[in-house]
Design an enzyme around this catalytic site. Structure first.
Site, PDB file in Angstrom:
ATOM      1  N   LYS A  28      23.531 110.487  94.479  1.00  0.00           N
ATOM      2  CA  LYS A  28      22.618 109.879  95.453  1.00  0.00           C
ATOM      3  C   LYS A  28      22.244 108.445  95.093  1.00  0.00           C
ATOM      4  O   LYS A  28      22.165 107.581  95.964  1.00  0.00           O
ATOM      5  CB  LYS A  28      21.355 110.718  95.614  1.00  0.00           C
ATOM      6  CG  LYS A  28      20.444 110.740  94.403  1.00  0.00           C
ATOM      7  CD  LYS A  28      19.179 111.521  94.678  1.00  0.00           C
ATOM      8  CE  LYS A  28      18.290 111.556  93.447  1.00  0.00           C
ATOM      9  NZ  LYS A  28      17.775 110.252  93.061  1.00  0.00           N
ATOM     10  N   THR A  29      22.039 108.184  93.777  1.00  0.00           N
ATOM     11  CA  THR A  29      21.668 106.820  93.364  1.00  0.00           C
ATOM     12  C   THR A  29      22.810 105.855  93.653  1.00  0.00           C
ATOM     13  O   THR A  29      22.586 104.706  94.056  1.00  0.00           O
ATOM     14  CB  THR A  29      21.309 106.795  91.862  1.00  0.00           C
ATOM     15  OG1 THR A  29      20.334 107.795  91.601  1.00  0.00           O
ATOM     16  CG2 THR A  29      20.751 105.443  91.463  1.00  0.00           C
ATOM     17  N   ASP A 214      13.996 106.852  97.916  1.00  0.00           N
ATOM     18  CA  ASP A 214      14.663 107.796  97.012  1.00  0.00           C
ATOM     19  C   ASP A 214      13.759 109.014  96.798  1.00  0.00           C
ATOM     20  O   ASP A 214      12.535 108.909  96.898  1.00  0.00           O
ATOM     21  CB  ASP A 214      14.941 107.093  95.675  1.00  0.00           C
ATOM     22  CG  ASP A 214      15.849 107.894  94.770  1.00  0.00           C
ATOM     23  OD1 ASP A 214      16.498 108.846  95.250  1.00  0.00           O
ATOM     24  OD2 ASP A 214      15.920 107.577  93.571  1.00  0.00           O
ATOM     25  N   GLU A 215      14.347 110.169  96.481  1.00  0.00           N
ATOM     26  CA  GLU A 215      13.610 111.409  96.207  1.00  0.00           C
ATOM     27  C   GLU A 215      12.644 111.741  97.347  1.00  0.00           C
ATOM     28  O   GLU A 215      11.459 112.056  97.133  1.00  0.00           O
ATOM     29  CB  GLU A 215      12.828 111.306  94.877  1.00  0.00           C
ATOM     30  CG  GLU A 215      13.670 110.952  93.667  1.00  0.00           C
ATOM     31  CD  GLU A 215      14.542 112.101  93.156  1.00  0.00           C
ATOM     32  OE1 GLU A 215      14.655 113.122  93.859  1.00  0.00           O
ATOM     33  OE2 GLU A 215      15.110 111.968  92.062  1.00  0.00           O
ATOM     34  N   GLN A 244      15.340 120.735  95.946  1.00  0.00           N
ATOM     35  CA  GLN A 244      14.754 120.277  94.684  1.00  0.00           C
ATOM     36  C   GLN A 244      13.308 119.830  94.857  1.00  0.00           C
ATOM     37  O   GLN A 244      12.790 119.042  94.075  1.00  0.00           O
ATOM     38  CB  GLN A 244      15.599 119.139  94.093  1.00  0.00           C
ATOM     39  CG  GLN A 244      16.992 119.579  93.689  1.00  0.00           C
ATOM     40  CD  GLN A 244      17.744 118.499  92.940  1.00  0.00           C
ATOM     41  OE1 GLN A 244      17.434 118.180  91.805  1.00  0.00           O
ATOM     42  NE2 GLN A 244      18.761 117.932  93.588  1.00  0.00           N
TER      43      GLN A 244
END
Length: 639
Positions: A28-29, A214-215, A244
């Site tokens: 993902k990064t 992100d996240e 997650q």
């Protein structure tokens, strides 16, 4: 950076809002970094108009450094990559007056917040520590859901809710009276400000041409509101994994995925399912486990690696046996497979589980390190000095005043401080100003008054000194107060003393370097220091790479990491899933937590449980976790 077809599609998709469901180990990064590069190089967006939000300073710095390797430094330095809370502080500083907040506001960390709430709630909760924990959670939850104390009172369903709402009101008035914000305010107040101030809202909406988050699964309601307020052009990409989402106790809300479908019906969903970390068997076990949860977006991780070793299940007689058998496995792999200790991680649900494990590792001479979210800046000797800085920033910060007034001891007793607080409340002025008030002598004896005035006289000299020499002011405080001698007297343990002094020197040097070459008012510099350390303390984790010892950490702390060999200990009902989650029917989140632990493993996964575990001094028979029963039997090997 090479991308697979789905990653490339996610990078180049910019025509609509985009949600990337990024499974564990799916890169993902890499997608976020390449998308930023694509926006600059191909779409010709000015880096100043690209904003990326993360949850830790460490993640933001790492992202920026990786982009620098692809772009020139000039372009990379103009990018706005920060945490939600850092951006929140920037927004607040643009129009803090609108919220009746002064520019020199102080920020409470969690421990400081807890101390004040304990004092406020004393007469309401009769010193009940469990109710105090619930109150702290209640206020944080309210702010994370954008509920002020007025609304909290309206929403109260019972007498306890009413008490909590009243404490919330008293707490908020305390913060505003002394120009203090707590950690949750750093997003709550910017959202309030952007709602009130149309000019400021439009300023950011024009400035932000593209937003990346992100996240996303870790966002709470107020963070979702911030995303919406900052970006009405719908040019955004959110990256996360609903499987997650394990931080509901910090306000993270998986419902934010449902809100996206409602608010942005044309949102594009892209799934990253190719895992670049784990063996096929580990992924099959993870997929089977998480399939027991309900899903808005179904996905199935796959890998091009070999299917791999079976998952070992160790059934131990008791806790000591469990720890010994974990160590047996580590020694076996270490001796016969040429692995390093660095390759092993032992994960657990509860910090209490590590006590026996630590003793066994010591006895058997296995190098290890326990990782937690506490940084050196959270140690007592550093927090004391931070309170001196907070008092320099804002002399009306009563909390910091009380923390430093007898640090080191200035022979100002509890009775004197009680009288001082009473005088301060009656005259509606801060404790610092009360010390110099012309009527204070009526309340205090000459000895106490002399000690207080001595402190005020010294601190006023510190305030003057800090204006000319901000980089030296902490060194002067340490010298003037004989701070190191005070630390030495408080620490009999030589090893602990060595660590304290080392931490202190590291901190002083860090502050000195931070101040040098910053052409700013001293209070602004100190404010930056406090803000930076607070946000790092709240969100970041120490670096764990390239250290040759076995790593011990909670399942929550393991998120985002990977290891060749992973042990998950305590796979029992009441531990994983945790008893509190069974009672509150939050099994789905516990299953996601187990899923996170499983997907940390690259080569080998070993699950352990104890048939008997000591609880409250008694040996209790346990039941293996329901999560073990949900795993495919053909992939398991019982030992």
């Amino acid at each position: 950076m090479l991308l697979n077809n789905v990653q490339k599609y996610a990078v180049e998709f910019i025509s609509n809002p985009c949600l990337v469901i990024a499974g564990a180990g799916s890169g993902k990064t890499r997608v976020i970094i390449n998308k930023i590069v694509y926006l600059i190089k191909t779409c010709k967006l000015d880096p100043k108009n690209i904003f990326a939000l993360t949850f830790t300073n460490k993640a933001a710095i790492e992202m920026k450094n990786r982009i620098k390797k692809i772009l020139d430094n000039k372009n990379a330095n103009f990018l706005n990559i920060s945490t939600f809370h850092t951006l929140g502080i920037k927004i607040l500083k643009l129009d803090h007056e609108n919220l009746f907040v002064k520019s020199n506001f102080s920020i409470f960390d969690r421990s400081e917040q807890n101390i004040i709430l304990k004092d406020i709630a004393k007469k309401f909760l009769n010193g009940n520590s469990n109710l105090l924990k619930k109150l702290i959670f209640f206020i944080s939850k309210c702010k994370n859901e954008f509920i002020n104390f007025y609304d909290a009172k309206k929403l109260a369903k019972n007498s306890l809710d009413n008490i909590f709402a009243n404490c919330y009101e008293i707490y908020e008035k305390y913060l505003r009276n002394f120009n203090i914000l707590d950690f949750d305010d750093l997003v709550f107040l910017p959202v309030l400000l952007l709602k009130k101030n149309l000019f400021l809202r439009n300023f950011f909406r024009k400035k932000i041409k593209y937003l990346l988050v992100d996240e996303y699964q870790d966002t709470n309601i107020v963070q979702y509101k911030l995303i919406k307020l900052l970006n009405n052009s719908k040019n955004f990409t959110l990256v996360g994994d609903d499987d997650q989402s394990i931080y509901s106790w910090r306000g993270a809300n998986p419902k934010n995925f449902f809100l996206l479908n409602h608010d942005y019906p044309n949102i594009k969903i892209i799934k990253l399912e190719h895992n670049y970390r784990s063996s096929g068997r580990i992924l099959n076990v993870a997929n089977m486990l998480i399939s027991n949860n309900s899903h808005l977006f179904s996905k199935k991780l796959f890998s091009n690696f070999e299917y791999g070793s079976t998952i070992k299940i160790i059934s131990a007689k008791n806790e000591l046996d469990e720890c010994n058998r974990i160590v047996d496995e580590i020694i076996k792999y270490y001796n016969f497979s040429k692995n390093e200790y660095n390759d092993f991680a032992i994960l657990y649900r509860n910090n209490q589980q590590v006590k026996i494990l630590e003793k066994v590792l010591l006895i058997r001479s296995i190098p290890y390190k326990i990782f937690s979210n506490t940084s050196l800046f959270h140690t007592v000797e550093i927090k004391n000095l931070l309170n001196y800085l907070k008092l320099i920033i804002n002399i009306n910060n009563d909390f910091s005043f009380l923390q430093v007034i007898n640090t080191p001891n200035r022979k100002i007793g509890k009775i004197t401080l009680h009288k001082l607080k009473k005088f301060s409340e009656e005259n509606k002025i801060s404790l610092f100003k009360s010390c110099s008030h012309k009527k204070i002598h009526k309340n205090l004896n000459l000895y106490s008054l002399k000690n207080l005035k001595k402190f005020i006289l010294w601190f006023n000299k510190i305030l003057i000194f800090s204006k000319s020499y901000p980089e030296k002011v902490l060194y002067k405080i340490v010298k003037d107060t004989n701070y190191i001698s005070w630390i030495e007297k408080k620490n009999n343990n030589s090893e602990k003393l060595y660590c304290c002094i080392k931490n202190l020197k590291t901190f002083l040097l860090w502050v000195k370097n931070f101040c040098i070459n910053r052409n700013k008012d001293n209070k602004l510099i100190f404010q930056e220091i406090v803000e930076k350390l607070l946000i790092e303390d709240e969100n970041d984790r120490k670096d764990i790479k390239n250290k040759n010892f076995v790593k011990l950490m909670t399942l929550h702390s393991s998120k985002g990491l990977e290891f060749p060999f992973v042990f998950i200990m305590g796979m029992e009902e009441g531990l994983l899933p945790h008893y509190s989650s069974i009672v509150s029917n939050k099994i789905d989140e516990e299953r996601r937590l187990a899923y996170v632990g499983i997907t940390r493993a690259k080569k080998q996964l070993i699950l352990t449980f104890s048939k008997i575990r000591k609880k409250y001094g008694e040996n209790i028979s346990t039941t293996p976790s329901r999560f073990i029963k949900e795993l495919p039997k053909k992939d398991l090997k019982w030992i």
